[in-house]
Design a protein around this motif. Structure first.
Motif, PDB file in Angstrom:
ATOM      1  N   TRP A 139       0.829  -1.209   0.000  1.00  0.00           N
ATOM      2  CA  TRP A 139       0.000   0.000   0.000  1.00  0.00           C
ATOM      3  C   TRP A 139       0.867   1.264   0.000  1.00  0.00           C
ATOM      4  CZ3 TRP A 139      -4.711   0.401  -1.531  1.00  0.00           C
ATOM      5  CH2 TRP A 139      -5.569  -0.687  -1.435  1.00  0.00           C
ATOM      6  N   ILE A 140       1.959   1.242   0.708  1.00  0.00           N
ATOM      7  CA  ILE A 140       2.873   2.397   0.736  1.00  0.00           C
ATOM      8  C   ILE A 140       3.489   2.613  -0.644  1.00  0.00           C
ATOM      9  CG2 ILE A 140       5.063   3.252   1.676  1.00  0.00           C
ATOM     10  CD1 ILE A 140       4.251   1.927   4.341  1.00  0.00           C
ATOM     11  N   VAL A 141       3.946   1.535  -1.270  1.00  0.00           N
ATOM     12  CA  VAL A 141       4.518   1.635  -2.619  1.00  0.00           C
ATOM     13  C   VAL A 141       3.468   2.158  -3.599  1.00  0.00           C
ATOM     14  CG1 VAL A 141       5.424   0.277  -4.551  1.00  0.00           C
ATOM     15  CG2 VAL A 141       6.304  -0.104  -2.255  1.00  0.00           C
ATOM     16  N   LEU A 142       2.238   1.680  -3.492  1.00  0.00           N
ATOM     17  CA  LEU A 142       1.161   2.136  -4.363  1.00  0.00           C
ATOM     18  C   LEU A 142       0.886   3.634  -4.153  1.00  0.00           C
ATOM     19  CD1 LEU A 142      -0.973   1.363  -6.457  1.00  0.00           C
ATOM     20  CD2 LEU A 142      -2.520   0.888  -4.570  1.00  0.00           C
ATOM     21  N   GLY A 143       0.884   4.075  -2.918  1.00  0.00           N
ATOM     22  CA  GLY A 143       0.667   5.497  -2.616  1.00  0.00           C
ATOM     23  C   GLY A 143       1.790   6.366  -3.173  1.00  0.00           C
ATOM     24  N   VAL A 144       3.031   5.917  -3.017  1.00  0.00           N
ATOM     25  CA  VAL A 144       4.179   6.665  -3.543  1.00  0.00           C
ATOM     26  C   VAL A 144       4.099   6.738  -5.068  1.00  0.00           C
ATOM     27  CG1 VAL A 144       6.692   6.606  -3.834  1.00  0.00           C
ATOM     28  CG2 VAL A 144       5.683   6.213  -1.585  1.00  0.00           C
ATOM     29  N   LEU A 145       3.714   5.658  -5.717  1.00  0.00           N
ATOM     30  CA  LEU A 145       3.589   5.663  -7.173  1.00  0.00           C
ATOM     31  C   LEU A 145       2.480   6.609  -7.630  1.00  0.00           C
ATOM     32  CD1 LEU A 145       4.143   1.914  -8.122  1.00  0.00           C
ATOM     33  CD2 LEU A 145       5.645   3.841  -8.566  1.00  0.00           C
ATOM     34  N   LEU A 146       1.361   6.647  -6.923  1.00  0.00           N
ATOM     35  CA  LEU A 146       0.271   7.557  -7.274  1.00  0.00           C
ATOM     36  C   LEU A 146       0.693   9.016  -7.097  1.00  0.00           C
ATOM     37  CD1 LEU A 146      -2.895   5.753  -5.859  1.00  0.00           C
ATOM     38  CD2 LEU A 146      -2.305   6.172  -8.243  1.00  0.00           C
ATOM     39  N   ILE A 147       1.381   9.300  -6.007  1.00  0.00           N
ATOM     40  CA  ILE A 147       1.860  10.669  -5.776  1.00  0.00           C
ATOM     41  C   ILE A 147       2.881  11.054  -6.847  1.00  0.00           C
ATOM     42  CG2 ILE A 147       3.203  12.114  -4.208  1.00  0.00           C
ATOM     43  CD1 ILE A 147       1.773  10.655  -1.903  1.00  0.00           C
ATOM     44  N   ALA A 148       3.776  10.151  -7.210  1.00  0.00           N
ATOM     45  CA  ALA A 148       4.773  10.430  -8.251  1.00  0.00           C
ATOM     46  C   ALA A 148       4.095  10.657  -9.601  1.00  0.00           C
ATOM     47  CB  ALA A 148       5.771   9.282  -8.343  1.00  0.00           C
ATOM     48  N   ALA A 149       3.069   9.882  -9.914  1.00  0.00           N
ATOM     49  CA  ALA A 149       2.336  10.053 -11.174  1.00  0.00           C
ATOM     50  C   ALA A 149       1.635  11.409 -11.206  1.00  0.00           C
ATOM     51  CB  ALA A 149       1.337   8.924 -11.369  1.00  0.00           C
ATOM     52  N   LEU A 150       1.036  11.821 -10.081  1.00  0.00           N
ATOM     53  CA  LEU A 150       0.379  13.125 -10.028  1.00  0.00           C
ATOM     54  C   LEU A 150       1.380  14.268 -10.173  1.00  0.00           C
ATOM     55  CD1 LEU A 150      -2.342  12.619  -7.277  1.00  0.00           C
ATOM     56  CD2 LEU A 150      -2.687  13.059  -9.705  1.00  0.00           C
ATOM     57  N   VAL A 151       2.533  14.146  -9.544  1.00  0.00           N
ATOM     58  CA  VAL A 151       3.558  15.189  -9.663  1.00  0.00           C
ATOM     59  C   VAL A 151       4.055  15.278 -11.103  1.00  0.00           C
ATOM     60  CG1 VAL A 151       5.926  15.803  -8.977  1.00  0.00           C
ATOM     61  CG2 VAL A 151       4.245  15.139  -7.252  1.00  0.00           C
ATOM     62  N   ILE A 152       4.292  14.135 -11.728  1.00  0.00           N
ATOM     63  CA  ILE A 152       4.754  14.129 -13.123  1.00  0.00           C
ATOM     64  C   ILE A 152       3.689  14.742 -14.031  1.00  0.00           C
ATOM     65  CG2 ILE A 152       5.295  12.618 -15.081  1.00  0.00           C
ATOM     66  CD1 ILE A 152       6.762  10.811 -13.064  1.00  0.00           C
ATOM     67  N   TRP A 153       2.413  14.394 -13.809  1.00  0.00           N
ATOM     68  CA  TRP A 153       1.320  14.946 -14.608  1.00  0.00           C
ATOM     69  C   TRP A 153       1.250  16.469 -14.424  1.00  0.00           C
ATOM     70  CZ3 TRP A 153      -3.107  17.627 -13.292  1.00  0.00           C
ATOM     71  CH2 TRP A 153      -4.032  17.794 -14.301  1.00  0.00           C
ATOM     72  N   PHE A 154       1.382  16.915 -13.187  1.00  0.00           N
ATOM     73  CA  PHE A 154       1.333  18.341 -12.872  1.00  0.00           C
ATOM     74  C   PHE A 154       2.478  19.099 -13.551  1.00  0.00           C
ATOM     75  CE2 PHE A 154       2.047  22.012 -10.095  1.00  0.00           C
ATOM     76  CZ  PHE A 154       0.763  22.552 -10.048  1.00  0.00           C
ATOM     77  N   VAL A 155       3.679  18.557 -13.489  1.00  0.00           N
ATOM     78  CA  VAL A 155       4.847  19.208 -14.100  1.00  0.00           C
ATOM     79  C   VAL A 155       4.700  19.247 -15.617  1.00  0.00           C
ATOM     80  CG1 VAL A 155       7.336  18.938 -14.522  1.00  0.00           C
ATOM     81  CG2 VAL A 155       6.429  18.719 -12.214  1.00  0.00           C
ATOM     82  N   LEU A 156       4.235  18.156 -16.216  1.00  0.00           N
ATOM     83  CA  LEU A 156       4.051  18.129 -17.662  1.00  0.00           C
ATOM     84  C   LEU A 156       2.941  19.075 -18.111  1.00  0.00           C
ATOM     85  CD1 LEU A 156       4.530  14.362 -18.557  1.00  0.00           C
ATOM     86  CD2 LEU A 156       6.059  16.261 -19.036  1.00  0.00           C
ATOM     87  N   ALA A 157       1.887  19.223 -17.295  1.00  0.00           N
ATOM     88  CA  ALA A 157       0.784  20.109 -17.656  1.00  0.00           C
ATOM     89  C   ALA A 157       1.228  21.566 -17.685  1.00  0.00           C
ATOM     90  CB  ALA A 157      -0.376  19.930 -16.680  1.00  0.00           C
ATOM     91  N   MET A 158       2.106  21.949 -16.790  1.00  0.00           N
ATOM     92  CA  MET A 158       2.529  23.349 -16.760  1.00  0.00           C
ATOM     93  C   MET A 158       3.795  23.613 -17.579  1.00  0.00           C
ATOM     94  SD  MET A 158       3.685  23.706 -12.846  1.00  0.00           S
ATOM     95  CE  MET A 158       5.402  23.836 -12.474  1.00  0.00           C
ATOM     96  N   LEU A 159       4.393  22.597 -18.169  1.00  0.00           N
ATOM     97  CA  LEU A 159       5.625  22.760 -18.933  1.00  0.00           C
ATOM     98  C   LEU A 159       5.481  23.695 -20.144  1.00  0.00           C
ATOM     99  CD1 LEU A 159       8.591  21.871 -19.206  1.00  0.00           C
ATOM    100  CD2 LEU A 159       7.778  19.981 -20.617  1.00  0.00           C
ATOM    101  N   PRO A 160       4.465  23.560 -21.011  1.00  0.00           N
ATOM    102  CA  PRO A 160       4.374  24.489 -22.153  1.00  0.00           C
ATOM    103  C   PRO A 160       4.255  25.957 -21.725  1.00  0.00           C
ATOM    104  CG  PRO A 160       2.954  22.613 -22.540  1.00  0.00           C
ATOM    105  CD  PRO A 160       3.442  22.506 -21.123  1.00  0.00           C
ATOM    106  N   GLY A 161       3.490  26.216 -20.673  1.00  0.00           N
ATOM    107  CA  GLY A 161       3.340  27.591 -20.196  1.00  0.00           C
ATOM    108  C   GLY A 161       4.639  28.158 -19.663  1.00  0.00           C
ATOM    109  N   ARG A 162       5.395  27.358 -18.942  1.00  0.00           N
ATOM    110  CA  ARG A 162       6.682  27.824 -18.406  1.00  0.00           C
ATOM    111  C   ARG A 162       7.690  28.086 -19.524  1.00  0.00           C
ATOM    112  NH1 ARG A 162       8.605  25.130 -12.975  1.00  0.00           N
ATOM    113  NH2 ARG A 162       8.325  27.165 -12.055  1.00  0.00           N
ATOM    114  N   ILE A 163       7.690  27.219 -20.524  1.00  0.00           N
ATOM    115  CA  ILE A 163       8.603  27.419 -21.662  1.00  0.00           C
ATOM    116  C   ILE A 163       8.228  28.696 -22.403  1.00  0.00           C
ATOM    117  CG2 ILE A 163       9.261  26.503 -23.924  1.00  0.00           C
ATOM    118  CD1 ILE A 163       9.055  23.693 -22.664  1.00  0.00           C
ATOM    119  N   ALA A 164       6.920  28.905 -22.608  1.00  0.00           N
ATOM    120  CA  ALA A 164       6.470  30.101 -23.329  1.00  0.00           C
ATOM    121  C   ALA A 164       6.845  31.374 -22.565  1.00  0.00           C
ATOM    122  CB  ALA A 164       4.964  30.036 -23.555  1.00  0.00           C
ATOM    123  N   ARG A 165       6.703  31.363 -21.252  1.00  0.00           N
ATOM    124  CA  ARG A 165       7.070  32.549 -20.462  1.00  0.00           C
ATOM    125  C   ARG A 165       8.578  32.781 -20.486  1.00  0.00           C
ATOM    126  NH1 ARG A 165       3.652  30.433 -16.715  1.00  0.00           N
ATOM    127  NH2 ARG A 165       1.578  31.287 -16.848  1.00  0.00           N
TER     128      ARG A 165
END
Length: 145
Positions: free
Chosen positions: A9-35
């Motif tokens: 369960w701990i490994v599953l939670g860490v993987l979910l948190i890592a996936a959300l962080v990666i999704w969040f970083v990728l979602a804001m990447l085009p905007g940061r590059i443009a700025r």
């Protein structure tokens, strides 16, 4: 529940948190590059990146390409400095009715152009050399004589 189940369960939670962080970083990447590149539509690129991430990443690559694309304003008729100079100058003479010297057609043909009017390209080359004062050489000399 055993220790192995808790670890899973701990490994599953860490993987979910890592996936959300990666999704969040990728979602804001085009905007940061443009700025960072001082894109004229940086806010629109940012929104497109987030919408692309929210809709499963289908349009996200377009937002990323848009972030790198640098559009320049269209210039019709030359540079803005040249346009200002043309507008600021009065017409050269009153008979031209607003035509600048660069826009006027040439007065007439040069002597070399008149002499080579009906000749082939080899004859035209020889006529140009004659007008320049150079002796014709090679095949053009034979065609010229």
């Amino acid at each position: 529940m055993s220790g192995l189940d808790i670890f899973a369960w701990i490994v599953l939670g860490v993987l979910l948190i890592a996936a959300l962080v990666i999704w969040f970083v990728l979602a804001m990447l085009p905007g940061r590059i443009a700025r960072a590149r001082q894109h004229p539509q940086a806010d629109a690129v940012n929104v497109a990146g987030w919408l692309g991430a929210l809709f499963g990443g289908i349009f996200w690559p377009l937002a990323l390409v848009w972030a790198f694309y640098r559009s320049e304003p269209a210039q019709v008729g030359g540079t803005p400095e040249a346009d200002k100079a043309v507008v600021a100058e009065p017409p050269a003479d009153s008979t031209s009715a607003g035509m600048t010297a660069a826009a006027k057609p040439p007065a007439g043909k040069t002597a070399a152009e008149k002499s080579s009017a009906g000749k082939t390209s080899a004859g035209k080359t020889a006529a140009r050399k004659k007008a320049a004062g150079k002796p014709p050489t090679g095949k053009t000399a034979e065609a010229d004589q």
